[in-house]
Design a protein around this motif. Structure first.
Motif, PDB file in Angstrom:
ATOM      1  N   GLN A 174      14.630 -11.411 -26.146  1.00 61.02           N
ATOM      2  CA  GLN A 174      14.428 -10.490 -26.794  1.00 61.02           C
ATOM      3  C   GLN A 174      13.468 -10.401 -28.069  1.00 61.02           C
ATOM      4  OE1 GLN A 174      19.172 -10.329 -27.639  1.00 61.02           O
ATOM      5  NE2 GLN A 174      18.710  -8.314 -27.673  1.00 61.02           N
ATOM      6  N   VAL A 175      13.266 -11.466 -28.632  1.00 56.62           N
ATOM      7  CA  VAL A 175      12.311 -11.736 -29.865  1.00 56.62           C
ATOM      8  C   VAL A 175      11.280 -12.514 -29.625  1.00 56.62           C
ATOM      9  CG1 VAL A 175      12.354 -12.328 -32.040  1.00 56.62           C
ATOM     10  CG2 VAL A 175      14.539 -11.402 -31.192  1.00 56.62           C
ATOM     11  N   LYS A 176      10.025 -11.866 -29.950  1.00 60.59           N
ATOM     12  CA  LYS A 176       8.860 -12.644 -29.620  1.00 60.59           C
ATOM     13  C   LYS A 176       8.625 -14.412 -30.556  1.00 60.59           C
ATOM     14  CE  LYS A 176       6.297  -8.677 -27.982  1.00 60.59           C
ATOM     15  NZ  LYS A 176       4.897  -7.768 -28.173  1.00 60.59           N
ATOM     16  N   GLU A 177       9.347 -14.307 -31.609  1.00 52.68           N
ATOM     17  CA  GLU A 177       9.048 -15.255 -32.496  1.00 52.68           C
ATOM     18  C   GLU A 177      10.420 -15.681 -33.004  1.00 52.68           C
ATOM     19  OE1 GLU A 177       6.013 -14.530 -35.401  1.00 52.68           O
ATOM     20  OE2 GLU A 177       6.582 -16.268 -36.647  1.00 52.68           O
ATOM     21  N   VAL A 178      10.884 -16.905 -32.595  1.00 55.62           N
ATOM     22  CA  VAL A 178      11.999 -17.484 -33.137  1.00 55.62           C
ATOM     23  C   VAL A 178      11.928 -18.754 -33.551  1.00 55.62           C
ATOM     24  CG1 VAL A 178      14.357 -18.252 -32.062  1.00 55.62           C
ATOM     25  CG2 VAL A 178      13.057 -16.334 -30.773  1.00 55.62           C
ATOM     26  N   VAL A 179      12.616 -19.177 -34.659  1.00 58.53           N
ATOM     27  CA  VAL A 179      12.767 -20.401 -35.437  1.00 58.53           C
ATOM     28  C   VAL A 179      14.157 -21.137 -35.510  1.00 58.53           C
ATOM     29  CG1 VAL A 179      11.873 -21.647 -37.326  1.00 58.53           C
ATOM     30  CG2 VAL A 179      10.744 -19.721 -36.927  1.00 58.53           C
ATOM     31  N   LYS A 221      16.746 -23.423 -36.707  1.00 56.33           N
ATOM     32  CA  LYS A 221      16.601 -24.321 -37.957  1.00 56.33           C
ATOM     33  C   LYS A 221      17.841 -25.120 -37.530  1.00 56.33           C
ATOM     34  CE  LYS A 221      18.076 -21.290 -41.095  1.00 56.33           C
ATOM     35  NZ  LYS A 221      17.904 -19.903 -40.214  1.00 56.33           N
ATOM     36  N   ASN A 222      18.008 -26.637 -37.849  1.00 54.22           N
ATOM     37  CA  ASN A 222      18.933 -27.208 -37.559  1.00 54.22           C
ATOM     38  C   ASN A 222      19.208 -28.354 -38.582  1.00 54.22           C
ATOM     39  OD1 ASN A 222      20.996 -28.664 -35.936  1.00 54.22           O
ATOM     40  ND2 ASN A 222      19.348 -29.614 -34.507  1.00 54.22           N
ATOM     41  N   GLY A 223      19.431 -27.973 -39.730  1.00 55.87           N
ATOM     42  CA  GLY A 223      19.506 -29.147 -40.728  1.00 55.87           C
ATOM     43  C   GLY A 223      18.422 -30.016 -41.003  1.00 55.87           C
ATOM     44  N   GLU A 224      18.862 -31.283 -41.066  1.00 54.67           N
ATOM     45  CA  GLU A 224      17.733 -32.241 -41.325  1.00 54.67           C
ATOM     46  C   GLU A 224      16.878 -32.720 -39.838  1.00 54.67           C
ATOM     47  OE1 GLU A 224      19.621 -35.876 -43.168  1.00 54.67           O
ATOM     48  OE2 GLU A 224      19.088 -35.143 -45.280  1.00 54.67           O
ATOM     49  N   GLN A 225      17.493 -32.116 -38.953  1.00 61.88           N
ATOM     50  CA  GLN A 225      16.717 -32.258 -37.729  1.00 61.88           C
ATOM     51  C   GLN A 225      15.457 -31.499 -37.502  1.00 61.88           C
ATOM     52  OE1 GLN A 225      17.937 -34.795 -35.528  1.00 61.88           O
ATOM     53  NE2 GLN A 225      19.173 -35.022 -37.356  1.00 61.88           N
ATOM     54  N   PRO A 226      14.623 -31.733 -36.784  1.00 58.87           N
ATOM     55  CA  PRO A 226      13.113 -30.614 -36.680  1.00 58.87           C
ATOM     56  C   PRO A 226      13.787 -29.300 -36.235  1.00 58.87           C
ATOM     57  CG  PRO A 226      13.021 -32.780 -35.408  1.00 58.87           C
ATOM     58  CD  PRO A 226      14.542 -32.787 -35.678  1.00 58.87           C
ATOM     59  N   ALA A 227      12.907 -28.243 -36.808  1.00 60.56           N
ATOM     60  CA  ALA A 227      12.918 -26.868 -36.542  1.00 60.56           C
ATOM     61  C   ALA A 227      12.533 -26.911 -35.391  1.00 60.56           C
ATOM     62  CB  ALA A 227      12.689 -26.157 -37.517  1.00 60.56           C
ATOM     63  N   LEU A 228      12.857 -25.887 -34.374  1.00 58.75           N
ATOM     64  CA  LEU A 228      12.158 -25.634 -33.059  1.00 58.75           C
ATOM     65  C   LEU A 228      11.455 -24.118 -33.273  1.00 58.75           C
ATOM     66  CD1 LEU A 228      11.394 -26.195 -30.212  1.00 58.75           C
ATOM     67  CD2 LEU A 228      13.509 -25.120 -29.612  1.00 58.75           C
ATOM     68  N   VAL A 229      10.290 -24.062 -33.121  1.00 55.04           N
ATOM     69  CA  VAL A 229       9.455 -22.589 -33.289  1.00 55.04           C
ATOM     70  C   VAL A 229       9.043 -22.418 -31.839  1.00 55.04           C
ATOM     71  CG1 VAL A 229       7.424 -21.814 -34.218  1.00 55.04           C
ATOM     72  CG2 VAL A 229       8.492 -23.553 -35.502  1.00 55.04           C
ATOM     73  N   HIS A 230       9.815 -20.872 -31.476  1.00 50.86           N
ATOM     74  CA  HIS A 230       9.267 -20.819 -30.125  1.00 50.86           C
ATOM     75  C   HIS A 230       8.539 -19.286 -30.264  1.00 50.86           C
ATOM     76  CE1 HIS A 230      10.035 -18.406 -26.354  1.00 50.86           C
ATOM     77  NE2 HIS A 230      10.434 -19.750 -25.730  1.00 50.86           N
ATOM     78  N   ALA A 231       7.302 -19.379 -30.121  1.00 49.66           N
ATOM     79  CA  ALA A 231       6.438 -18.071 -30.380  1.00 49.66           C
ATOM     80  C   ALA A 231       5.049 -18.105 -29.423  1.00 49.66           C
ATOM     81  CB  ALA A 231       5.778 -18.087 -31.919  1.00 49.66           C
ATOM     82  N   GLY A 232       4.694 -16.987 -29.203  1.00 51.62           N
ATOM     83  CA  GLY A 232       3.597 -16.903 -28.349  1.00 51.62           C
ATOM     84  C   GLY A 232       3.680 -17.631 -26.803  1.00 51.62           C
ATOM     85  N   GLY A 233       5.090 -17.484 -26.370  1.00 45.40           N
ATOM     86  CA  GLY A 233       5.222 -18.456 -25.109  1.00 45.40           C
ATOM     87  C   GLY A 233       5.173 -19.809 -25.228  1.00 45.40           C
ATOM     88  N   GLN A 234       4.911 -20.495 -26.248  1.00 43.75           N
ATOM     89  CA  GLN A 234       5.130 -21.726 -26.623  1.00 43.75           C
ATOM     90  C   GLN A 234       6.011 -22.277 -27.585  1.00 43.75           C
ATOM     91  OE1 GLN A 234       1.106 -22.810 -27.782  1.00 43.75           O
ATOM     92  NE2 GLN A 234       0.342 -22.621 -25.670  1.00 43.75           N
ATOM     93  N   ALA A 235       6.586 -23.550 -27.340  1.00 41.15           N
ATOM     94  CA  ALA A 235       7.652 -24.194 -28.174  1.00 41.15           C
ATOM     95  C   ALA A 235       7.074 -25.229 -28.917  1.00 41.15           C
ATOM     96  CB  ALA A 235       8.745 -24.704 -27.452  1.00 41.15           C
ATOM     97  N   GLN A 236       7.403 -25.469 -30.147  1.00 36.22           N
ATOM     98  CA  GLN A 236       6.824 -26.624 -30.994  1.00 36.22           C
ATOM     99  C   GLN A 236       7.765 -26.917 -31.843  1.00 36.22           C
ATOM    100  OE1 GLN A 236       3.673 -25.157 -33.745  1.00 36.22           O
ATOM    101  NE2 GLN A 236       3.439 -27.115 -34.560  1.00 36.22           N
ATOM    102  N   SER A 237       8.193 -28.309 -31.864  1.00 34.37           N
ATOM    103  CA  SER A 237       9.162 -28.958 -32.923  1.00 34.37           C
ATOM    104  C   SER A 237       8.383 -29.290 -34.354  1.00 34.37           C
ATOM    105  CB  SER A 237       9.653 -30.374 -32.174  1.00 34.37           C
ATOM    106  OG  SER A 237      10.603 -30.923 -33.050  1.00 34.37           O
TER     107      SER A 237
END
Length: 309
Positions: A220-225, A227-243
């Protein structure tokens, strides 16, 4: 993301509460709430943009103190209604080490009437760079008021505002999971940047991993971040995922407001033109600074120093 000088304002919508935090043998009173915490960080990091907190307020001394506190820190309330006889909600924080627990008194809070004047609400959202709200904003509203809020957000988006939303699921505020899922789904349809927290999404949807959350919301959303506390955040944007790794704080003082401040840091960085990955890196630094002070609202200079680092 380029800035838009024709739309200089930042608005967040929600509930500001009286905050009581334990201080030794006594209590300290302040003001906080998830959307205010995010606006606080945004205002610190985007001082050239006007900051407006959209809610509803009472006419009691505590409400007047809230509004005066905002004003002293450069935050306005726009055309938010001031309702005779109403008063703010209250919560108390108790700490075990740095981890916190909350007790709430909010059944008759003024903020539940934030959408009571549709004309004023629409005016508050006009010509803004960014409009931010949360699942708590939705949860405190009855059905018709919730519909009115979402209609106002949709109109702001159609007029060119960037819409950011944190689902911020709090089970006690909802009648059922089904009600929460339906309302959050409607909000996500209007959202440009979603900022969920994985344990919340796991509790509401049964997501197995942050990747599951990012893929589901990413439909539904083009840019998703995520959050997971002290764990890495997962960035999902532009069709790519980045930790993006979090910042470890060896001896946190108080974790209150860390996720909200992450949201403020992320959105400030995106408004400044940084990439999603760089925005998440700066947001982690802001959150790490916040957990090293007591209370949800860190001094502006603490936030700015962390953001610049």
């Amino acid at each position: 993301m380029a800035t838009d000088s024709a739309r200089p304002g930042i608005v967040t919508i929600g509930e500001c509460m009286i905050e009581l935090s334990g201080q030794g043998d006594g209590w300290k009173m302040g003001f906080a709430g998830d959307t205010l915490n995010t606006l606080w960080a945004l205002h610190a990091l985007c001082p050239d943009r006007s900051a407006t907190y959209v809610s509803a307020f009472g006419d009691d001394p505590f409400s007047r103190d809230q509004i005066a506190f905002f004003g002293r820190h450069g935050i306005g309330i726009g055309a938010s209604p001031v309702i005779a006889g109403a008063r703010p909600g209250l919560y108390a924080i108790t700490l075990t080490g740095a981890e916190r627990a909350f007790t709430y008194w909010r059944a008759d809070a003024a903020a539940k009437q934030l959408a009571s004047d549709p004309t004023a609400l629409a005016k508050n959202l006009e010509n803004q760079s960014l409009v931010y709200f949360s699942g708590i904003t939705l949860a405190i509203l009855e059905g018709a008021a919730r519909d009115g809020l979402l209609a106002a957000v949709a109109a702001a988006r159609s007029a060119g505002s960037l819409i950011a939303f944190d689902p911020n699921y709090r089970p006690r505020l909802w009648q059922s999971k089904d009600e929460a899922q339906a309302a959050i789904a409607r909000a996500l349809e209007l959202t440009d940047i979603a900022l969920p927290t994985f344990p919340d999404e796991q509790a509401l949807y049964g997501d197995a991993t942050p990747e599951t959350t990012a893929r589901r919301i990413g439909e539904q959303v083009k840019e998703v971040v995520v959050k997971n506390g002290e764990q890495p955040a997962l960035v999902h944007a532009g069709g790519q995922a980045q930790s993006v790794a979090a910042i470890h704080v060896a001896e946190p003082v108080d974790t209150t407001g860390a996720g909200d401040s992450f949201n403020g840091g992320y959105l400030a960085a995106r408004l400044a033109g940084h990439t999603p990955g760089e925005a998440a890196r700066r947001a982690h630094k802001v959150a790490a600074a916040v957990v090293q002070v007591r209370g949800a609202l860190a001094p502006f200079e603490v936030l700015r120093e962390a953001f610049r680092a």
